[in-house]
Design a protein around this motif. Structure first.
Motif, short mmCIF file in Angstrom:
data_model
loop_
_atom_site.label_atom_id
_atom_site.label_comp_id
_atom_site.label_asym_id
_atom_site.label_seq_id
_atom_site.Cartn_x
_atom_site.Cartn_y
_atom_site.Cartn_z
N ALA A 213 0.77 -1.16 0.06
CA ALA A 213 -0.11 0.12 -0.04
C ALA A 213 0.97 1.19 0.17
CB ALA A 213 -1.04 0.07 1.28
N PRO A 214 1.96 1.42 0.73
CA PRO A 214 2.78 2.55 0.76
C PRO A 214 3.24 2.95 -0.58
CG PRO A 214 3.33 1.47 2.81
CD PRO A 214 2.22 0.42 1.86
N LYS A 215 3.60 1.81 -1.32
CA LYS A 215 3.99 2.18 -2.57
C LYS A 215 3.07 2.64 -3.90
CE LYS A 215 7.64 -1.41 -1.88
NZ LYS A 215 8.28 -2.65 -2.37
N LEU A 216 1.73 2.38 -3.21
CA LEU A 216 0.77 2.88 -4.40
C LEU A 216 0.28 4.37 -4.06
CD1 LEU A 216 -1.49 -0.24 -4.12
CD2 LEU A 216 0.28 0.28 -5.79
N ILE A 217 0.76 4.85 -2.89
CA ILE A 217 0.44 6.28 -2.34
C ILE A 217 1.59 7.08 -3.10
CG2 ILE A 217 0.02 7.59 -0.49
CD1 ILE A 217 -0.90 5.38 0.99
N THR A 218 1.05 8.49 -3.61
CA THR A 218 2.10 9.30 -3.99
C THR A 218 2.87 9.95 -2.93
OG1 THR A 218 0.64 9.61 -5.93
CG2 THR A 218 2.33 11.42 -5.39
N LEU A 575 -11.39 11.01 8.48
CA LEU A 575 -10.38 11.65 8.92
C LEU A 575 -8.96 11.56 8.56
CD1 LEU A 575 -11.45 10.49 12.76
CD2 LEU A 575 -11.76 12.95 11.94
N VAL A 576 -8.59 10.42 8.16
CA VAL A 576 -7.40 10.08 7.49
C VAL A 576 -7.40 10.94 6.17
CG1 VAL A 576 -6.08 8.27 6.46
CG2 VAL A 576 -7.18 7.73 8.58
N MET A 577 -8.29 10.89 5.55
CA MET A 577 -8.24 11.55 4.06
C MET A 577 -7.90 12.95 4.29
SD MET A 577 -11.47 11.95 1.30
CE MET A 577 -11.07 12.26 -0.55
N ASN A 578 -8.63 13.84 5.19
CA ASN A 578 -8.17 15.25 5.50
C ASN A 578 -6.78 15.45 5.97
OD1 ASN A 578 -10.45 17.32 4.90
ND2 ASN A 578 -11.60 15.72 5.91
N ALA A 579 -6.29 14.51 7.02
CA ALA A 579 -5.36 14.69 7.74
C ALA A 579 -4.03 14.39 6.71
CB ALA A 579 -5.06 13.82 9.09
N GLY A 580 -4.22 13.43 5.76
CA GLY A 580 -3.17 12.88 4.78
C GLY A 580 -3.38 13.64 3.37
N THR A 583 -6.31 12.24 -2.27
CA THR A 583 -7.56 12.45 -3.16
C THR A 583 -8.59 11.15 -3.03
OG1 THR A 583 -6.21 11.34 -5.01
CG2 THR A 583 -5.97 13.64 -4.51
N PHE A 584 -9.57 11.24 -3.88
CA PHE A 584 -10.53 10.19 -4.03
C PHE A 584 -10.02 8.87 -4.81
CE2 PHE A 584 -14.19 7.74 -5.51
CZ PHE A 584 -15.06 7.83 -4.55
N ALA A 585 -9.36 9.37 -5.93
CA ALA A 585 -8.62 8.39 -6.45
C ALA A 585 -7.39 7.56 -5.88
CB ALA A 585 -7.81 9.16 -7.69
N GLU A 586 -6.79 8.24 -4.99
CA GLU A 586 -5.97 7.40 -4.09
C GLU A 586 -6.62 6.33 -3.19
OE1 GLU A 586 -1.82 10.09 -3.42
OE2 GLU A 586 -3.66 10.81 -2.56
N PHE A 587 -7.76 6.81 -2.65
CA PHE A 587 -8.46 5.93 -1.83
C PHE A 587 -8.64 4.67 -2.69
CE2 PHE A 587 -8.83 8.06 2.06
CZ PHE A 587 -9.27 7.41 3.12
N MET A 588 -9.27 4.99 -3.96
CA MET A 588 -9.75 3.73 -4.66
C MET A 588 -8.46 2.97 -5.29
SD MET A 588 -12.53 5.44 -7.04
CE MET A 588 -13.04 4.00 -7.85
N LYS A 589 -7.37 3.53 -5.48
CA LYS A 589 -6.14 2.88 -5.95
C LYS A 589 -5.69 1.95 -4.80
CE LYS A 589 -1.58 3.89 -7.65
NZ LYS A 589 -0.74 5.15 -8.09
N VAL A 590 -5.77 2.19 -3.51
CA VAL A 590 -5.25 1.59 -2.51
C VAL A 590 -6.44 0.57 -2.01
CG1 VAL A 590 -4.23 1.35 -0.01
CG2 VAL A 590 -3.63 3.00 -1.66
N GLY A 591 -7.64 1.11 -1.77
CA GLY A 591 -8.69 0.24 -1.30
C GLY A 591 -9.42 -0.80 -2.15
N ILE A 592 -9.61 -0.52 -3.49
CA ILE A 592 -10.23 -1.47 -4.13
C ILE A 592 -9.35 -2.92 -4.27
CG2 ILE A 592 -10.81 -2.06 -6.50
CD1 ILE A 592 -11.66 0.61 -6.83
N PRO A 593 -7.80 -2.81 -4.45
CA PRO A 593 -6.90 -4.09 -4.32
C PRO A 593 -7.38 -4.65 -2.95
CG PRO A 593 -5.84 -2.52 -5.40
CD PRO A 593 -7.12 -1.85 -4.94
#
Length: 611
Positions: A213-218, A575-580, A583-593
């Motif tokens: 997951a950390p490698k998928l996040i910009t 909470l995590v989205m605002n602090a970090g 983007t919506f796309a990043e949630f999908m990029k990490v969450g869908i897999p």
């Protein structure tokens, strides 16, 4: 393929109303509380005007209100209150201190330990206080170890969701599923009855969050890492006697060397005037500017103005004029579920009078508030909002100790109350009494919540603040819809339809499909609604296949907990989205897999263990 017999008129109406509910629950513009109450009343009025009779007995429409006294809802609310006591006393904060020390030695292994710890604690405690604890800890250690917090905050949040699936009390979803299933005749689940599939799947999920997951996040510096927080919009007032009084706007731009961006110019509250470099400024004018907090304060100093209206009635200060004290500090505050600021305004809460702090700006993901359109003190706050405030250091420290908001500031010690061991002991008592079968969780949790209040771990105000009208109403409405589906035969109809569409597929295939369907719904609508509506359908499917109901019920339970694909799927995601600053796309990029990974593992495990 044999299609089921057509449902009766009441069943058709219930199915239509359920479909409408799913649509309303997925609409962000309509509050869930409003949608829930609308559906509940529509259901009740409909059955009152058009009574439903079965086996010579007429169903009473007021029975749909019995959900308010359902044991699952009682347990959920009591655990919310007990969790507030944990948060209020800082019972989990020693774990945060330990993690901070360990991170200095081996960040990679410490990250794994953080994920495991977050998952373990969330199996017994609502994950909101766990995330609230770990957010500032991870931001702080990222500063000290030169790692990017953006790559670890989302995995941490997801790890608490994984841990919540391990026990019957891990999430409100779990409690609802097992309670509804028990009411329908399925043997009651013990607290740890499904810990094996949860632990195996969760272990693989933790490995994914740790290594992949950390490698998928910009990788980027979030505002709290580089000490130049996100862009905020504030207003700079021109005071009496200012060098800019009577000067053109171009003078202000010249004094800031052209670095200040003015989006609007107000003369009086909500009275914009034409924005032109030649516009002559007057005392009391407001320049609406957007920049980082440091640069906003720099402009204030250069122009000898103020970022808050001095002496204004909408931003009062106390008699000691604490805002003019020399030891000033800027801090960012996050509104979380259970915070008294959630759902109210700064004016209504009397924020400035209570804490002696002035709110300079508000950040909400995807929205930039402008002074010309938004009076900051009158904006209704919601979970995930970040407030930029200024005031004396001791006032900010006092606010942090109150645990009313999450202070994203690594310079102050974590609060720790003398009541913390007592609160943790009460929580352990709630868990152990239920785990050993001495009392059901619907009794042990309220007892523990009352002990939290009697022993001073929290007040009644704290307890009522922990309760969520949104959760209560959506649970009651979902229970009412589930009841209506059962008595009218709508659940059996959907179960037969699901089996018919599956053809000659094996029970394992049906379980897999059920998990995926629940995962889809939970990321679009409420996970609690998904769980309560899905449980009777799952039991109907099991009965028609002649299979034990347990794996089908667990398919609903696990599927409804796969809230990884969207930020709105679960409150801690926001909470995590605002602090970090994800983007919506990043949630999908990490969450869908992660959703598909959990789906595949659970589709394999549940049939093997339970069929």
């Amino acid at each position: 393929m044999v299609l089921p017999y057509p449902p009766n008129e009441h069943a058709v109406a219930v199915l239509i109303l359920t479909a409408i509910a799913l649509v309303l629950f997925s609409r962000e513009k309509t509050p869930l509380e409003t949608s829930s109450l609308l559906i509940l009343l529509s259901l009740t009025i409909g059955f009152e005007l058009f009574p439903f009779e079965k086996d010579g007995i007429t169903f009473r429409a007021v029975n749909f209100f019995y959900g308010f006294g359902n044991e699952a809802l009682i347990a959920v609310c009591a655990l919310m209150v007990a969790g507030q006591g944990i948060l209020r006393t800082g019972s989990l904060d020693p774990l945060g201190r330990i993690l901070s020390r360990i991170w200095k030695n081996n960040p990679s292994l410490s990250f794994l330990l953080t994920l495991l710890l977050g998952a373990f604690v969330s199996a017994f405690v609502n994950n909101v206080p766990v995330v609230v604890l770990l957010l500032p800890v991870l931001i702080s250690v990222s500063l000290k170890t030169n790692n990017t917090a953006s790559s670890i905050l989302m995995p941490m949040g997801f790890s608490t969701l994984l841990g919540g699936t391990a026990t019957t009390i891990g999430t409100s979803t779990n409690l609802l599923v097992v309670t509804v299933a028990s009411e329908m005749g399925v043997p009651s689940f013990g607290m740890f009855d499904f810990v094996m599939p949860a632990a195996i799947a969760g272990g693989v999920g933790i490995a994914y969050l740790w290594l992949i997951a950390p490698k998928l996040i910009t990788k980027r510096n979030i505002s709290l890492e580089d000490c130049s927080p996100r862009i905020f919009t504030a207003h700079l007032e021109i005071p009496e006697g200012s060098v800019l009084d009577g000067q053109p706007l171009s003078k202000a731009l010249e004094m800031t060397e052209g670095t200040m961006s003015v989006s609007s110019l107000e003369r009086g509250e909500g009275r914009p005037i034409y924005l032109d470099p030649g516009a002559i400024l007057q005392a009391g004018d407001h320049l609406v500017i957007s920049d980082t907090p440091d640069r906003l304060k720099e402009f204030e100093k250069i122009l000898k103005g103020t970022l808050y209206p001095v002496g204004s009635s909408d931003t009062p200060v106390d008699e000691e004029h604490v805002l003019e004290a020399g030891d000033q500090q800027i801090a960012e505050l996050v509104v979380f579920q259970g915070s008294p600021l959630n759902g109210t305004t700064l004016d209504n809460y009397r924020f400035t009078e209570r804490f002696g702090l002035i709110t300079l700006a508000i950040h909400r993901y995807g929205i930039r508030f402008r002074r010309i359109f938004d009076k900051l003190s009158s904006i209704r706050l919601q979970v995930g909002d970040i407030l930029l405030v200024q005031g004396p250091r001791d006032k900010i420290s006092e606010l942090k100790k109150s645990n009313q908001v999450l202070v994203l500031d690594s310079t102050m010690d974590l609060p720790y109350s003398s009541k913390a061991p007592l609160a943790m002991g009460i929580m352990l008592g709630i868990i152990l009494v239920a785990a050993f079968g001495l009392l059901p969780i619907a009794i042990s949790a309220p007892c523990g919540a009352l002990l939290m209040i009697l022993t001073g771990c929290q007040t009644w105000r704290d307890a009522t603040r922990a309760l969520s009208a949104q959760v209560i109403l959506i649970v009651v409405t979902s229970l009412a819809l589930g009841t209506a589906m059962l008595i009218t035969g709508a659940a059996d109809y959907l179960g037969t339809l699901f089996v018919s569409l599956s053809g000659q597929a094996s029970p394992s295939f049906v379980i897999s499909g059920l998990i995926l369907l629940m995962a889809l719904f939970t990321n679009i609508i409420s996970n609690n609604a998904t769980a309560v509506i899905g449980t009777p359908i799952a039991i109907s499917i099991a009965n028609q296949l002649g299979q034990p109901a347990e794996p089908f019920v667990l398919a609903v339970l696990f599927g409804a907990n796969l809230s990884f694909a969207t930020p709105m799927a679960y409150k801690t995601n926001l909470l995590v989205m605002n602090a970090g600053e994800y983007t919506f796309a990043e949630f999908m990029k990490v969450g869908i897999p992660l959703v598909f990974l959990m789906w595949g593992i659970l589709s394999f495990l549940l049939p093997i263990i339970y069929l």
